[in-house]
Design an enzyme around this catalytic site. Structure first.
Site, mmCIF file in Angstrom:
data_model
loop_
_atom_site.group_PDB
_atom_site.id
_atom_site.type_symbol
_atom_site.label_atom_id
_atom_site.label_comp_id
_atom_site.label_asym_id
_atom_site.label_seq_id
_atom_site.Cartn_x
_atom_site.Cartn_y
_atom_site.Cartn_z
ATOM 1 C CD GLU A 1 6.048 3.200 9.212
ATOM 2 O OE1 GLU A 1 6.200 2.490 8.208
ATOM 3 O OE2 GLU A 1 5.612 4.364 9.161
ATOM 4 C CD GLU B 1 8.248 7.966 9.767
ATOM 5 O OE1 GLU B 1 7.672 7.647 8.697
ATOM 6 O OE2 GLU B 1 9.140 7.283 10.288
HETATM 7 C C1 FCB Z 1 7.246 5.565 6.454
HETATM 8 C C2 FCB Z 1 8.664 5.140 6.834
HETATM 9 C C3 FCB Z 1 9.714 6.161 6.429
HETATM 10 C C4 FCB Z 1 9.429 6.724 5.050
HETATM 11 C C5 FCB Z 1 8.009 7.246 4.975
HETATM 12 C C6 FCB Z 1 7.666 7.881 3.653
HETATM 13 O O1 FCB Z 1 6.421 4.464 6.419
HETATM 14 O O2 FCB Z 1 8.761 4.933 8.217
HETATM 15 O O3 FCB Z 1 10.964 5.556 6.493
HETATM 16 O O4 FCB Z 1 9.651 5.768 4.096
HETATM 17 O O5 FCB Z 1 7.134 6.176 5.208
#
Ligand code: FCB
Length: 454
Positions: free
Chosen positions: A166, A355
């Site tokens: 990210e 994620e």
């Molecule tokens: C994402 C991040 C991770 C965590 C989640 C909830 O954006 O990559 O580290 O904080 O959110």
């Protein structure tokens, strides 16, 4: 009931990051990261905590990997802590830091889990921040040196690598002040972004240089697609478009198309935040990748009129479209993102959903010793449903990772937001698998589930 099924080789995993779970902030020669330093500033972390101990994965890694194994987790996504490997940011390698990751990777392989490593998940060594951090173009070299060491040390054991997690987090840290290192200038944010993109390219270049056998490399970008509340309203559409430009497109365009979009260039020109760019930058940034890591949590709805937006939220809340934690339930976000990647970027490399998860607040085990997180169960099933649909249509999605195995230190909200499949008591370090963890475990076992029609 709808039957949702995944192929045998579809990888089910969990995602974590060094700064959020490891603790051991100063163990065995590690130096501070920008998050250790930032968290000490008064008022910047919601609950005033620091990542110094967190889940203490540094000392509990064996037990936590055993826990993941009991749940049937097939792949474990983690990140390296740069300041554990290079306490001075560059130059001298800290062997003890490397040894920790050797033990972790060995434990994962022993437990048949595919290690999926991220080189940079937001935790720049503070010593490098003191040299200008992501504003200093030398960072491309520092990052490259760090990446090469890890490729050489772990290239034979780690099959999946991401350069950056990210990249927008760096923008947030330099332009909006709410993430480390806490600067608030749009120009700084755009410059830091450009350097992160260059670092990504340098990482890929070095990966190819190291001849990494069967290893694959990609980047992880989060897509929070902005939608206009009123698609027929020009102002709403313009707002959503600009937000999409300033967020995920500002990474996807350089990486896949070799430049910023003209809309973003116009915005940067008009807002005096054009970064310094040099000849050849986009050749470095745009290099063939082996996979794309998609982080997807939700969508964002934009409206030029705040009162209408609030009214819409209220309506959706009562209509059952919001979860108890206040977030809209829109699992189709992942399907939309996959379509966007196909349509706007002609993506033809495999996708991993690296994620996906949802927070709870004030979550503790009840009198029965369990955590009944039905919200999270609905959320995970919903996203898996839409991923299965995208797979059915022939999209090449190879895996899915829940954020996260454990409740952990959630950046500027500290321990307040709990995302784990497992509850962590941060006083005692006790772990309690939540209902969502049990559900996920069953999904992995069955390679699917039955979706109730609700
Ligand atoms: C994402 C991040 C991770 C965590 C989640 C909830 O954006 O990559 O580290 O904080 O959110």
């Amino acid at each position: 009931m709808k039957q949702i099924r995944f192929k045998k080789d579809f990888l089910f995993g969990v995602a974590t990051s060094a700064a959020q779970i490891e603790g051991g902030a100063f163990a065995d020669g590690r130096s501070a990261s920008i998050w250790d330093a930032f968290a000490k500033k008064p008022g910047v972390i919601g609950d005033g905590t620091t990542p110094e101990v967190s889940c203490d994965f540094y000392h509990n890694y064996k037990e936590d990997i055993a826990l993941a194994k009991r749940l049937g987790i097939e792949s474990f996504r983690f990140s390296f802590s740069w300041s554990r490997i290079f306490p001075e940011g560059c130059g001298k390698v800290n062997e003890k830091g490397l040894d920790f990751y050797k033990r972790v990777v060995e434990e994962l392989l022993k437990n048949d889990m595919v290690p999926n490593a991220t080189l940079y998940h937001w935790d720049l060594p503070q010593v490098l921040e003191e040299k200008g951090g992501w504003l200093n173009r030398d960072i491309v070299k520092w990052y490259g040196e760090y990446a090469s060491v890890l490729f050489r040390e772990f290239g034979d054991r780690i099959p999946l690598w991401a350069t950056i997690n990210e990249p927008i987090a760096t923008y947030v840290g330099y332009a909006q002040g709410i993430f480390a290192p806490g600067h608030s200038s749009e120009l700084m944010g755009r410059q830091a972004n450009h350097h992160v993109l260059l670092a990504h390219g340098e990482g890929v270049r070095r990966f190819r240089e190291e001849n990494m056998k069967d290893g694959k490399i990609g980047i992880v970008v989060d897509v929070w697609k902005h939608h206009p509340l009123r698609p027929e309203n020009e102002a709403d559409c313009a707002l959503a478009e600009l937000e999409n430009e300033k967020t995920y497109r500002s990474y996807l365009h350089p990486v896949f198309k070799g430049g910023y979009t003209s809309a973003l260039l116009n915005y940067m020109e008009a807002n005096h935040c054009m970064p310094d760019m040099q000849e050849g930058d986009f050749e470095l940034i745009r290099q063939p990748l082996d996979f794309f890591g998609l982080n997807c949590y939700n969508r964002v709805v934009d409206c030029a009129d705040d009162t209408l937006l609030e009214a819409d939220r209220k309506k959706k809340r009562t209509g059952g479209n919001f979860q108890d934690n206040g977030a809209e339930f829109y699992p189709r976000a992942v399907y939309d993102a996959i379509h966007m990647l196909k349509e706007d970027y002609e993506l033809s490399i495999p996708i991993y959903v690296t994620e996906n998860g949802t927070p709870s607040y004030n979550e503790t085990p009840g009198a029965d010793g369990c955590v009944h997180d039905s919200n999270r169960i609905q959320y995970i099933r919903g996203f898996l449903y839409w991923i299965a649909k995208a797979l059915e249509e022939g999209n090449d999605i190879r895996g899915y990772y829940v954020w996260s195995l454990l409740d952990n230190w959630e950046w500027n909200s500290g321990f307040y937001s709990r995302y784990g499949l497992t509850h962590v008591d941060f006083e005692t370090q006790e772990r309690t698998v939540k209902d969502s963890g049990k559900l996920y475990s069953q999904v992995i076992k069955d390679k699917g589930f039955e979706l109730p029609e609700d």
